[in-house]
Design a protein around this motif. Sequence first.
Motif, PDB file in Angstrom:
ATOM      1  N   HIS A 112      -3.244 -53.647  17.874  1.00 50.06           N
ATOM      2  CA  HIS A 112      -3.862 -52.810  16.838  1.00 50.06           C
ATOM      3  C   HIS A 112      -3.067 -51.510  16.580  1.00 50.06           C
ATOM      4  O   HIS A 112      -2.905 -51.091  15.434  1.00 50.06           O
ATOM      5  CB  HIS A 112      -5.288 -52.492  17.317  1.00 50.06           C
ATOM      6  N   HIS A 116      -1.191 -50.048  13.226  1.00 47.76           N
ATOM      7  CA  HIS A 116      -1.329 -48.701  12.639  1.00 47.76           C
ATOM      8  C   HIS A 116       0.054 -48.072  12.454  1.00 47.76           C
ATOM      9  O   HIS A 116       0.319 -47.418  11.443  1.00 47.76           O
ATOM     10  CB  HIS A 116      -2.140 -47.796  13.571  1.00 47.76           C
ATOM     11  N   SER A 137      -5.779 -41.904  15.639  1.00 49.66           N
ATOM     12  CA  SER A 137      -6.981 -42.700  15.356  1.00 49.66           C
ATOM     13  C   SER A 137      -8.121 -42.242  16.252  1.00 49.66           C
ATOM     14  O   SER A 137      -8.007 -41.227  16.947  1.00 49.66           O
ATOM     15  CB  SER A 137      -6.672 -44.183  15.552  1.00 49.66           C
ATOM     16  N   ASP A 309      -9.488 -48.442  10.062  1.00 50.69           N
ATOM     17  CA  ASP A 309      -9.234 -49.833  10.468  1.00 50.69           C
ATOM     18  C   ASP A 309      -9.365 -50.818   9.313  1.00 50.69           C
ATOM     19  O   ASP A 309     -10.328 -50.772   8.548  1.00 50.69           O
ATOM     20  CB  ASP A 309     -10.180 -50.203  11.608  1.00 50.69           C
TER      21      ASP A 309
HETATM   22 ZN    ZN Z   1      -7.639 -48.190  14.479  1.00 46.73          ZN
END
Ligand code: ZN
Length: 338
Positions: A112, A116, A137, A309
């Motif tokens: 993840h 990003h 984040s 997200d």
């Molecule tokens: Zn995230």
Amino acid sequence: MTTILGIETSCDETSAAVVTDGTDVRSNIVASQADLHAKYGGVVPEIASRAHIERLDSVITEAMEVADRKPDNLDAIAVTNRPGLVGALIIGVTAAKMLSWAWGKPLIAVNHIEAHALSPAIGLDEAPWPAIALIVSGGHTSLFRIAGPMSIERLGATTDDAAGEAFDKVASILGLNYPGGPEIERVGAGGDPQAIDFPRTMLGPESLDFSFSGIKTAVLYHVHGQGKTTGGLEELSQDDIADIAASFQQAVIDVLIRKTMLAVKQTGVSTVVLGGGVAANRTLRTALADECTKRDLAFHAAKPEYCTDNAAMIAARAYHQLLAGDIATLELDASARG
Ligand code: ZN
Ligand code: KG4
């Protein structure tokens, strides 16, 4: 043309997207659960998992319909399998495995945070690499040197709270709603960013690591009085709260920008990119853009829809993994850690 279906369920957004050639987003459906978690002041893992189960099927169907793609048109199925809430990740991973098996398409496991990190490149005509990436984040705050899409080197990270986590906690201290980042930005817009001199924790002159727990505590004591954790909020006016929000936001932004410029100095890289949920913050985007202009650096922020997200960034990152032959098996597991 290479077309990938991406699936993202690492936290409280259920998302599916269809992306071609790692940059052309044909659909990006995001079902946010913020309303379900708001009354608890943060993400409740069980509620997140349950909502992913209920929504994922229709989110995937919609992503395929909006992109006007049939399973036969796909080259791979990509899914976030780490890091995140493990019970939430498992929902996406199980769905992706099933589709990979049923449709006979390769399965790609995406980190993840790496997704990003590459998100600022989505939609650009030319890849921005090499670049220093500031990724901020709710769960992570990191600086990366990205030599190319398969070469992502971490230069520094938070040693305690992530920047987004600090926004969320400070919002809660100020009696604002979850998620706190957008609320701090909204309330802070009417305040004075110089009103209170909150600490800028730098962890040493050459450090590229971050620490945001000190500033959170400083806000806590500013609101309630030194050493106290309750009782002060009622005495503050709306203007006081706006000043605290603006000053907190400015202190965090100052640290993020100073560290990013230090990474530029240490590496000699002349492009900066910005991504992650906190990168949706307009004051941060403008301040970092201005600093880069001043120093003659190229700058690209991820588009706001690719900051918080989303599955588009998962499919975009997976494209480079597919080209490199980085394919997962049906034994793939979810992992809370990166
Ligand atoms: Zn995230
Ligand atoms: O990347 P993301 O959607 O999820 C994680 O991977 O953690 O980031 C969510 C975080 C939350 O902490 C939220 O408060 C923060 O991003 N955020 C913002 C803004 N929009 C979202 N923080 C500051 N200003 C914003 N406008």
